[in-house]
Design a protein around this motif. Sequence first.
Motif, PDB file in Angstrom:
ATOM      1  N   LEU A 168       0.500  -0.905   0.405  1.00  0.00           N
ATOM      2  CA  LEU A 168      -0.295  -0.108   0.013  1.00  0.00           C
ATOM      3  C   LEU A 168       1.260   1.667  -0.038  1.00  0.00           C
ATOM      4  N   LYS A 169       1.826   1.040   1.211  1.00  0.00           N
ATOM      5  CA  LYS A 169       2.632   2.214   1.275  1.00  0.00           C
ATOM      6  C   LYS A 169       3.821   2.613  -0.824  1.00  0.00           C
ATOM      7  N   LEU A 170       4.007   1.395  -1.026  1.00  0.00           N
ATOM      8  CA  LEU A 170       4.333   1.609  -2.367  1.00  0.00           C
ATOM      9  C   LEU A 170       3.258   2.583  -4.070  1.00  0.00           C
ATOM     10  N   ASN A 171       2.182   1.968  -3.369  1.00  0.00           N
ATOM     11  CA  ASN A 171       1.605   1.573  -4.659  1.00  0.00           C
ATOM     12  C   ASN A 171      -0.008   2.210  -4.471  1.00  0.00           C
ATOM     13  N   HIS A 172      -0.306   3.224  -3.139  1.00  0.00           N
ATOM     14  CA  HIS A 172      -1.293   3.567  -2.890  1.00  0.00           C
ATOM     15  C   HIS A 172      -0.999   5.143  -2.443  1.00  0.00           C
ATOM     16  N   PRO A 173      -1.255   5.976  -3.660  1.00  0.00           N
ATOM     17  CA  PRO A 173      -0.995   7.647  -2.698  1.00  0.00           C
ATOM     18  C   PRO A 173      -1.622   8.276  -1.595  1.00  0.00           C
ATOM     19  N   ASP A 174      -3.022   7.171  -1.402  1.00  0.00           N
ATOM     20  CA  ASP A 174      -3.157   7.923  -0.064  1.00  0.00           C
ATOM     21  C   ASP A 174      -2.107   7.546   1.625  1.00  0.00           C
ATOM     22  N   TYR A 175      -1.258   5.934   1.026  1.00  0.00           N
ATOM     23  CA  TYR A 175      -0.847   5.577   1.603  1.00  0.00           C
ATOM     24  C   TYR A 175       0.700   6.156   1.509  1.00  0.00           C
ATOM     25  N   ALA A 176       1.025   6.536   1.458  1.00  0.00           N
ATOM     26  CA  ALA A 176       2.694   6.759   0.621  1.00  0.00           C
ATOM     27  C   ALA A 176       3.191   7.593   1.740  1.00  0.00           C
ATOM     28  N   PRO A 197     -11.541  13.011  -8.104  1.00  0.00           N
ATOM     29  CA  PRO A 197     -11.368  10.923  -8.427  1.00  0.00           C
ATOM     30  C   PRO A 197     -11.054  10.387  -7.391  1.00  0.00           C
ATOM     31  N   GLY A 198     -11.493  10.874  -5.687  1.00  0.00           N
ATOM     32  CA  GLY A 198     -11.120  10.359  -5.318  1.00  0.00           C
ATOM     33  C   GLY A 198     -12.173   9.287  -4.107  1.00  0.00           C
ATOM     34  N   LEU A 199     -13.282   9.660  -5.197  1.00  0.00           N
ATOM     35  CA  LEU A 199     -14.978   9.667  -4.246  1.00  0.00           C
ATOM     36  C   LEU A 199     -14.655   8.133  -4.316  1.00  0.00           C
ATOM     37  N   TYR A 200     -15.200   8.055  -5.422  1.00  0.00           N
ATOM     38  CA  TYR A 200     -14.934   6.122  -6.249  1.00  0.00           C
ATOM     39  C   TYR A 200     -13.792   5.090  -5.094  1.00  0.00           C
ATOM     40  N   PRO A 201     -12.784   5.626  -4.915  1.00  0.00           N
ATOM     41  CA  PRO A 201     -11.679   4.317  -4.505  1.00  0.00           C
ATOM     42  C   PRO A 201     -12.238   4.188  -2.808  1.00  0.00           C
ATOM     43  N   GLN A 202     -12.961   6.045  -2.592  1.00  0.00           N
ATOM     44  CA  GLN A 202     -12.725   6.049  -1.045  1.00  0.00           C
ATOM     45  C   GLN A 202     -13.899   5.598  -1.025  1.00  0.00           C
ATOM     46  N   ILE A 203     -15.010   5.339  -1.589  1.00  0.00           N
ATOM     47  CA  ILE A 203     -16.463   4.235  -1.280  1.00  0.00           C
ATOM     48  C   ILE A 203     -16.106   2.945  -1.341  1.00  0.00           C
ATOM     49  N   PHE A 204     -15.757   1.954  -2.817  1.00  0.00           N
ATOM     50  CA  PHE A 204     -15.112   0.860  -3.266  1.00  0.00           C
ATOM     51  C   PHE A 204     -13.987   0.537  -3.224  1.00  0.00           C
ATOM     52  N   TRP A 263     -11.899  -1.859  -2.144  1.00  0.00           N
ATOM     53  CA  TRP A 263     -11.401  -3.164  -2.778  1.00  0.00           C
ATOM     54  C   TRP A 263     -11.473  -3.496  -4.261  1.00  0.00           C
ATOM     55  N   LEU A 264     -12.632  -2.306  -5.118  1.00  0.00           N
ATOM     56  CA  LEU A 264     -12.168  -2.173  -6.516  1.00  0.00           C
ATOM     57  C   LEU A 264     -11.158  -1.492  -7.331  1.00  0.00           C
ATOM     58  N   PHE A 265     -10.654  -0.204  -6.117  1.00  0.00           N
ATOM     59  CA  PHE A 265      -9.381   0.085  -6.923  1.00  0.00           C
ATOM     60  C   PHE A 265      -8.631   0.015  -5.922  1.00  0.00           C
ATOM     61  N   PRO A 266      -7.649  -0.835  -5.770  1.00  0.00           N
ATOM     62  CA  PRO A 266      -6.750  -0.805  -5.104  1.00  0.00           C
ATOM     63  C   PRO A 266      -4.999  -0.200  -5.080  1.00  0.00           C
ATOM     64  N   TYR A 267      -4.897   0.670  -5.964  1.00  0.00           N
ATOM     65  CA  TYR A 267      -3.793   2.152  -6.026  1.00  0.00           C
ATOM     66  C   TYR A 267      -4.897   3.449  -5.980  1.00  0.00           C
ATOM     67  N   GLY A 268      -5.639   3.615  -5.835  1.00  0.00           N
ATOM     68  CA  GLY A 268      -6.590   5.193  -4.972  1.00  0.00           C
ATOM     69  C   GLY A 268      -6.385   5.883  -6.316  1.00  0.00           C
ATOM     70  N   ASP A 269      -6.607   5.129  -7.324  1.00  0.00           N
ATOM     71  CA  ASP A 269      -6.753   6.589  -8.191  1.00  0.00           C
ATOM     72  C   ASP A 269      -8.232   5.624  -9.280  1.00  0.00           C
ATOM     73  N   MET A 270      -9.102   6.364 -10.163  1.00  0.00           N
ATOM     74  CA  MET A 270      -9.872   5.485 -10.679  1.00  0.00           C
ATOM     75  C   MET A 270      -9.218   5.431 -11.849  1.00  0.00           C
ATOM     76  N   LEU A 271      -8.445   5.821 -12.371  1.00  0.00           N
ATOM     77  CA  LEU A 271      -8.308   5.737 -13.696  1.00  0.00           C
ATOM     78  C   LEU A 271      -7.252   5.040 -14.010  1.00  0.00           C
ATOM     79  N   ARG A 272      -6.034   5.171 -12.602  1.00  0.00           N
ATOM     80  CA  ARG A 272      -4.576   3.933 -12.969  1.00  0.00           C
ATOM     81  C   ARG A 272      -4.695   2.770 -12.972  1.00  0.00           C
ATOM     82  N   GLY A 273      -3.837   2.356 -14.165  1.00  0.00           N
ATOM     83  CA  GLY A 273      -4.005   0.779 -14.222  1.00  0.00           C
ATOM     84  C   GLY A 273      -5.319   0.048 -14.943  1.00  0.00           C
ATOM     85  N   LEU A 274      -6.058   1.029 -15.642  1.00  0.00           N
ATOM     86  CA  LEU A 274      -7.984   1.247 -16.455  1.00  0.00           C
ATOM     87  C   LEU A 274      -7.004   0.690 -17.525  1.00  0.00           C
TER      88      LEU A 274
END
Length: 207
Positions: A64-72, A173-180, A182-193
């Motif tokens: 999480l620390k390496l991949n999720h901006p909210d845990y940087a 852009p952080g709204l859906y990652p905060q609600i779901f 488990w669907l956005f493990p990278y904390g970003d709606m667009l990253r990885g899609l």
Amino acid sequence: MVSHVVAFESPIPKVYKALPPPLEDLDDVLAVLFTGPSRPTQEDFSRTPLLVRRNYVARALTWLKLNHPDYADLEISLDNLNRYPENGPPVTVEYRQEFTNKVAEGTSVFDNDYEDGAEQGDCPFIVHGITGDQLETKTVESLKGIALRHWNSGGRVLAIGRESNLESIYKNPGLYPQIFPWLFPYGDMLRGLWPKPTTKPTHNTST
């Protein structure tokens, strides 16, 4: 299915800068109630689903620390992690002697059986409150009346606080990652899609 949904921010009682939290803080949010004819043994504890594997927790937090901006800026507390037991629940275990597998707090007033379970056939499924069949045959006004009667008779309810303003989906852009999460493990709606855009193609404009 088409529907309209609104989202409010819920209050957070505490934000941790270091994870995992201290062991003593878990007793504020988790509890284990063990019921049975005798006290739980170490073998019973080893079969409970509430066990901590320190290496898995450390690897998950590092990812999480390496991949999720909210845990940087997360601090991984190895001191807290090493205090977590690996062979038993990390919270206080309360024991209550019972000779039935019924849980009084979770037993319906219409449940008259001595024990839960079945020797043959389908397993019982218990629903507390209004079932789906009842909901289909009642109007909105009837449901409001049932809720009001429950409230006026001193029935219990669960209240969850919220902010007064709605959350907007625009420039958020952080709204859906905060609600779901488990669907956005990278904390970003667009990253990885989608792959990153390539450089703009050059066009020959000469005549």
